[in-house]
Design an enzyme around this catalytic site. Structure first.
Site, mmCIF file in Angstrom:
data_model
loop_
_atom_site.group_PDB
_atom_site.id
_atom_site.type_symbol
_atom_site.label_atom_id
_atom_site.label_comp_id
_atom_site.label_asym_id
_atom_site.label_seq_id
_atom_site.Cartn_x
_atom_site.Cartn_y
_atom_site.Cartn_z
ATOM 1 N N GLY A 16 0.825 -1.206 0.000
ATOM 2 C CA GLY A 16 0.000 0.000 0.000
ATOM 3 C C GLY A 16 0.852 1.246 0.000
ATOM 4 N NE ARG A 17 2.207 2.977 -5.182
ATOM 5 C CZ ARG A 17 3.481 2.807 -5.477
ATOM 6 N NH1 ARG A 17 4.399 3.523 -4.832
ATOM 7 N NH2 ARG A 17 3.858 1.941 -6.396
ATOM 8 N N GLY A 18 0.920 5.426 1.256
ATOM 9 C CA GLY A 18 0.339 6.488 2.067
ATOM 10 C C GLY A 18 1.065 7.785 1.822
ATOM 11 C CB SER A 19 0.421 11.224 2.992
ATOM 12 O OG SER A 19 0.340 10.953 4.381
ATOM 13 C CB ALA A 20 4.367 8.993 5.812
ATOM 14 C CB VAL A 23 3.176 -0.486 3.614
ATOM 15 C CG1 VAL A 23 3.307 -1.759 4.456
ATOM 16 C CG2 VAL A 23 2.907 0.711 4.512
ATOM 17 C CE LYS A 36 3.980 4.629 6.588
ATOM 18 N NZ LYS A 36 2.644 4.857 7.149
ATOM 19 C CG ASP A 130 -2.656 9.953 11.770
ATOM 20 O OD1 ASP A 130 -3.619 10.754 11.769
ATOM 21 O OD2 ASP A 130 -2.274 9.373 10.748
#
Length: 413
Positions: A16-20, A23, A36, A130
């Site tokens: 997966g991809r996040g703003s930070a 993964v 991560k 968060d």
């Protein structure tokens, strides 16, 4: 597409991809792990790298069954990565996207698990900062709990604190996800453990209702609601559970429960919600601009409605998706006059299931039909009243003698 992360780990597949960052499913000396990998611009920030190293001891020492443990922190050239336990399951956002809301028993059990994990973190001096459904993982290989819930684990500890460096955010910026931000963060105060309790209570509300209590619309409007509005009640849940939610959503941090207290109280309430079906409420309107949505949106089947927000999958089997609830959204701190300028009182009130959204085309049509019906009823009532008056007058005229004008008896000569 495998790549080496430091000397001990190999990243094999993107989960997966996040703003930070991203993964990965990886492999280490002790078997499969989740890695991560933070964004390159973050890895090149020497101040952040220094903070990363400083947090190493606290993060590596955080061990609890309801926390995704950090096994290692890697600093290698342009790579900055957290190596974590691999959880075989899905994240809570994906579950919400599928089911929209959960039965109260399952929702309470999941949040109780997360509260227990937070209690361990807070005891170790770690604030998550968060807490949200994207950062709660459901272990599909674990034993089923109350309401058929899977064990819940909180992940991404330390990431918000790492990203939120003074140089990066300055005094006029706040870092977080708008729907879950505690009022004291919006007002520029430093985050303490109570911000996690506020965010977790928001998650519980969302699991029960299918929407957050203060979310919807422009981020600035969401921030203002956190500070100025009180939470709207959810019909159909026990009073004890509602009072618990209200207490943990208190504007004053000192009024909220501690994580250990919240977990214990939630488990005490499980018998009260056992067997209850999911709540039957609809999301209130978010912004006036949305009230102008076409009537066809109101009539769309539930399965075809626009997904509210995407998930950031962290485990195998989930589909990567962008999300405007990603971690570390940077926002300007609202000025005091902006916060005071919002509507005060109760936040957006949930609508009964099937009721039209105020201001929508369907709502206006219903209101127009109601006005027409009231007008017809008023005309009919006036007509009935007129006929009654005419009949009474006719009867009086029929019973009077010629020349009488006041129904008095004629005088005797």
């Amino acid at each position: 597409m495998a790549r080496k992360i430091g000397s001990r780990y190999t990243a094999n597949q993107i989960l997966g991809r996040g703003s930070a960052g991203t993964v990965w499913l990886g492999e280490g000396p002790e078997g499969p792990v989740a890695i991560k990998l933070l964004r390159e611009d973050l890895a090149s920030d020497q101040e952040l790298v220094g903070r990363f190293v400083q947090e190493r001891t606290a993060l590596l020492g955080l061990e609890h069954p309801n926390v995704v443990s950090v096994r290692d922190l890697v600093v290698d050239g342009n790579d900055l990565a957290l190596v974590m336990d691999l959880v075989r399951g899905t994240d809570l956002r994906t579950r919400l996207d599928r089911d929209r809301r959960l039965a109260p028993e399952a929702a309470v059990a999941i949040v109780a698990d997360v509260a227990d994990g937070l209690a361990a973190a807070h005891a170790a001096g770690v604030v998550h900062r968060d807490v949200k459904p994207e950062n709660v993982l459901l272990d599909m290989q674990g034993p089923l709990g109350p309401g058929g819930s899977h064990p819940a684990l909180l992940t991404d500890f330390g990431v918000a604190k790492l990203i939120d460096s003074p140089r990066r955010t300055r005094a006029t910026k706040i870092i977080g996800t708008p729907d879950y931000l505690a009022p004291e963060i919006v007002e520029g105060l430093p985050p303490r453990a109570a911000v996690d309790i506020y965010a977790l209570a928001t998650v519980l509300y969302e699991l029960l209702a299918g929407f957050t209590p203060f979310g919807g619309g422009h981020p600035g409007a969401v921030l203002r609601r956190h500070v100025t509005e009180t939470v709207a009640p959810l019909p159909g849940i026990p009073d004890e559970l509602w009072l618990l939610i209200v207490q943990c959503l208190a504007k004053a941090p000192a009024s909220r429960l501690r994580a250990s207290e919240l977990g214990a109280r939630l488990r005490e309430l499980l018998p009260l919600v056992a067997g209850m079906p999911p709540l039957d409420v609809d999301e209130p309107e978010a912004e006036s601009a949305q009230d102008e949505a076409p009537a066809t949106e109101e009539a769309a089947p539930v399965g075809e409605r626009v997904r509210r927000r995407g998930a950031v999958p962290l485990v195998p089997g989930a589909k990567p998706a962008d999300s405007n609830r990603d971690t570390h959204t940077s926002m300007r701190v609202p000025a005091p006059d902006e916060l005071a300028g919002g509507a005060r009182g109760t936040a957006r009130v949930p609508r009964p299931a099937g009721a039209p959204r105020p201001g929508s085309a369907r709502h206006r049509a219903v209101a127009r039909r109601r006005r027409v019906a009231l007008g017809v009823a008023a005309v009919a009532l006036a007509a009935v009243a007129g006929v009654g008056t005419w009949l009474a007058t006719a009867e009086d005229d029929a019973g009077a003698t010629p020349g009488d004008t006041n129904n008095s008896a004629p005088a005797t000569p």
